[in-house]
Design a protein around this motif. Structure first.
Motif, PDB file in Angstrom:
ATOM      1  N   HIS A   1       0.830  -1.204   0.000  1.00  0.00           N
ATOM      2  CA  HIS A   1       0.000   0.000   0.000  1.00  0.00           C
ATOM      3  C   HIS A   1       0.869   1.261   0.000  1.00  0.00           C
ATOM      4  N   PRO A   2       1.633   1.492  -1.073  1.00  0.00           N
ATOM      5  CA  PRO A   2       2.482   2.692  -1.106  1.00  0.00           C
ATOM      6  C   PRO A   2       1.669   3.987  -1.144  1.00  0.00           C
ATOM      7  N   GLU A   3       0.399   3.895  -1.499  1.00  0.00           N
ATOM      8  CA  GLU A   3      -0.434   5.098  -1.517  1.00  0.00           C
ATOM      9  C   GLU A   3      -0.682   5.618  -0.099  1.00  0.00           C
ATOM     10  N   TRP A   4      -0.387   4.818   0.920  1.00  0.00           N
ATOM     11  CA  TRP A   4      -0.551   5.233   2.312  1.00  0.00           C
ATOM     12  C   TRP A   4       0.708   5.891   2.867  1.00  0.00           C
ATOM     13  N   HIS A   5       1.812   5.808   2.154  1.00  0.00           N
ATOM     14  CA  HIS A   5       3.067   6.369   2.641  1.00  0.00           C
ATOM     15  C   HIS A   5       3.005   7.895   2.622  1.00  0.00           C
ATOM     16  N   ASN A   6       3.943   8.507   3.278  1.00  0.00           N
ATOM     17  CA  ASN A   6       4.009   9.958   3.355  1.00  0.00           C
ATOM     18  C   ASN A   6       4.855  10.492   2.199  1.00  0.00           C
ATOM     19  N   TYR A   7       4.354  11.508   1.497  1.00  0.00           N
ATOM     20  CA  TYR A   7       5.051  12.073   0.348  1.00  0.00           C
ATOM     21  C   TYR A   7       5.081  13.591   0.442  1.00  0.00           C
ATOM     22  N   PRO A   8       6.034  14.213  -0.255  1.00  0.00           N
ATOM     23  CA  PRO A   8       6.100  15.687  -0.246  1.00  0.00           C
ATOM     24  C   PRO A   8       4.924  16.304  -1.010  1.00  0.00           C
ATOM     25  N   LYS A   9       4.766  17.595  -0.865  1.00  0.00           N
ATOM     26  CA  LYS A   9       3.647  18.302  -1.491  1.00  0.00           C
ATOM     27  C   LYS A   9       3.669  18.236  -3.019  1.00  0.00           C
ATOM     28  N   ARG A  10       4.832  18.022  -3.611  1.00  0.00           N
ATOM     29  CA  ARG A  10       4.920  17.966  -5.076  1.00  0.00           C
ATOM     30  C   ARG A  10       4.386  16.637  -5.650  1.00  0.00           C
ATOM     31  N   PHE A  11       3.936  15.744  -4.794  1.00  0.00           N
ATOM     32  CA  PHE A  11       3.335  14.482  -5.237  1.00  0.00           C
ATOM     33  C   PHE A  11       2.075  14.784  -6.050  1.00  0.00           C
ATOM     34  N   ASN A  12       1.940  14.149  -7.218  1.00  0.00           N
ATOM     35  CA  ASN A  12       0.721  14.286  -8.026  1.00  0.00           C
ATOM     36  C   ASN A  12       0.542  13.002  -8.844  1.00  0.00           C
ATOM     37  N   GLU A  13      -0.510  12.947  -9.610  1.00  0.00           N
ATOM     38  CA  GLU A  13      -0.797  11.718 -10.365  1.00  0.00           C
ATOM     39  C   GLU A  13       0.272  11.395 -11.402  1.00  0.00           C
TER      40      GLU A  13
ATOM     41  N   THR B   1      20.848   3.239   7.987  1.00  0.00           N
ATOM     42  CA  THR B   1      20.903   4.637   7.562  1.00  0.00           C
ATOM     43  C   THR B   1      21.134   4.790   6.059  1.00  0.00           C
ATOM     44  N   VAL B   2      22.001   3.981   5.487  1.00  0.00           N
ATOM     45  CA  VAL B   2      22.338   4.117   4.066  1.00  0.00           C
ATOM     46  C   VAL B   2      21.109   3.985   3.159  1.00  0.00           C
ATOM     47  N   PRO B   3      20.263   2.961   3.329  1.00  0.00           N
ATOM     48  CA  PRO B   3      19.070   2.897   2.461  1.00  0.00           C
ATOM     49  C   PRO B   3      18.151   4.111   2.618  1.00  0.00           C
ATOM     50  N   ILE B   4      18.048   4.636   3.823  1.00  0.00           N
ATOM     51  CA  ILE B   4      17.199   5.810   4.050  1.00  0.00           C
ATOM     52  C   ILE B   4      17.757   7.019   3.307  1.00  0.00           C
ATOM     53  N   ILE B   5      19.055   7.236   3.414  1.00  0.00           N
ATOM     54  CA  ILE B   5      19.685   8.369   2.732  1.00  0.00           C
ATOM     55  C   ILE B   5      19.530   8.229   1.214  1.00  0.00           C
ATOM     56  N   ILE B   6      19.785   7.028   0.700  1.00  0.00           N
ATOM     57  CA  ILE B   6      19.633   6.798  -0.744  1.00  0.00           C
ATOM     58  C   ILE B   6      18.190   7.036  -1.170  1.00  0.00           C
ATOM     59  N   GLY B   7      17.228   6.552  -0.364  1.00  0.00           N
ATOM     60  CA  GLY B   7      15.812   6.757  -0.667  1.00  0.00           C
ATOM     61  C   GLY B   7      15.439   8.226  -0.689  1.00  0.00           C
ATOM     62  N   ILE B   8      15.952   8.992   0.263  1.00  0.00           N
ATOM     63  CA  ILE B   8      15.670  10.423   0.312  1.00  0.00           C
ATOM     64  C   ILE B   8      16.244  11.117  -0.934  1.00  0.00           C
TER      65      ILE B   8
ATOM     66  N   SER C   1       9.519   4.615  -2.618  1.00  0.00           N
ATOM     67  CA  SER C   1       9.086   4.383  -1.244  1.00  0.00           C
ATOM     68  C   SER C   1       8.976   2.894  -0.942  1.00  0.00           C
ATOM     69  N   ARG C   2       8.417   2.147  -1.873  1.00  0.00           N
ATOM     70  CA  ARG C   2       8.262   0.706  -1.669  1.00  0.00           C
ATOM     71  C   ARG C   2       9.620   0.005  -1.623  1.00  0.00           C
ATOM     72  N   ARG C   3      10.534   0.417  -2.501  1.00  0.00           N
ATOM     73  CA  ARG C   3      11.887  -0.173  -2.481  1.00  0.00           C
ATOM     74  C   ARG C   3      12.589   0.107  -1.164  1.00  0.00           C
ATOM     75  N   LEU C   4      12.447   1.332  -0.666  1.00  0.00           N
ATOM     76  CA  LEU C   4      13.054   1.693   0.610  1.00  0.00           C
ATOM     77  C   LEU C   4      12.502   0.814   1.729  1.00  0.00           C
ATOM     78  N   LEU C   5      11.204   0.668   1.774  1.00  0.00           N
ATOM     79  CA  LEU C   5      10.575  -0.160   2.794  1.00  0.00           C
ATOM     80  C   LEU C   5      11.028  -1.608   2.667  1.00  0.00           C
ATOM     81  N   ASN C   6      11.121  -2.108   1.435  1.00  0.00           N
ATOM     82  CA  ASN C   6      11.579  -3.467   1.190  1.00  0.00           C
ATOM     83  C   ASN C   6      13.009  -3.660   1.697  1.00  0.00           C
ATOM     84  N   GLN C   7      13.871  -2.710   1.385  1.00  0.00           N
ATOM     85  CA  GLN C   7      15.266  -2.818   1.826  1.00  0.00           C
ATOM     86  C   GLN C   7      15.366  -2.766   3.347  1.00  0.00           C
TER      87      GLN C   7
END
Length: 169
Positions: free
Chosen positions: A87-99, A155-162, A109-115
């Motif tokens: 359910h990546p649609e439930w994750h938190n995203y910045p304001k620039r998120f759009n369709e 920490t590394v996966p989080i930084i890469i994800g950001i 986001s899903r890859r980050l969570l998976n890692q």
């Protein structure tokens, strides 16, 4: 707006090869360590290391039954994080998120969570291995390197994800 995520598009994105590889590594490592614990259970003394300080030294000993806590937490972590991977649609995203960029955000986001899920499983395995190697005299110890390994691995996966999320337009 707390319910804004309900309005986000639901997009089915098949698991990527990297997610499948991370899952294989995480699950094989985790279940392998559980099998190892089962095989050496009879050789374990009544007390085993139950906690390590920041230097990697044992600062609390506990019952050998405490080693079961790590697989239980690992299993619950997998259940929880796999649910949110779906359910990546439930994750938190910045304001620039759009369709138009939803798919890119969902994937990162899903890859980050998976890692992170699989890194957690590997960390639980490392901790179990440290506990077993100390009491069974295997001579393989992480010692002072245990905490830095855990910090870097999470920490590394989080930084890469950001960084990847910042590049999404």
């Amino acid at each position: 707006m707390p319910f804004e995520s309900w309005k986000r598009p639901k997009i089915h994105i098949p698991k990527t090869t990297s997610e499948k590889v991370w899952d294989m590594i995480g699950f094989i490592t985790f279940f392998g360590s559980i099998i190892l614990v089962i095989f050496v259970w009879g050789k374990l003394p009544d007390e085993i290391p139950a906690h390590f300080n920041f230097k990697g030294e044992v600062d609390r000993w506990g019952s050998k039954w405490e080693i079961i806590i790590l697989p239980i937490i690992g299993f619950l972590t997998v259940l929880f994080m796999q649910f949110f991977e779906k359910h990546p649609e439930w994750h938190n995203y910045p304001k620039r998120f759009n369709e138009s960029n939803a798919r890119d955000f969902y994937l990162v986001s899903r890859r980050l969570l998976n890692q992170l899920k699989n890194v957690c499983l590997i960390i639980f395995c490392l901790i179990m291995m440290e506990m077993l190697s100390l009491v069974l005299g295997w001579g393989i110890h992480f010692g002072i390197w245990l905490l830095p390994i855990i910090i870097v691995a999470t920490t590394v996966p989080i930084i890469i994800g950001i960084i990847k999320m910042r590049k999404i337009q």
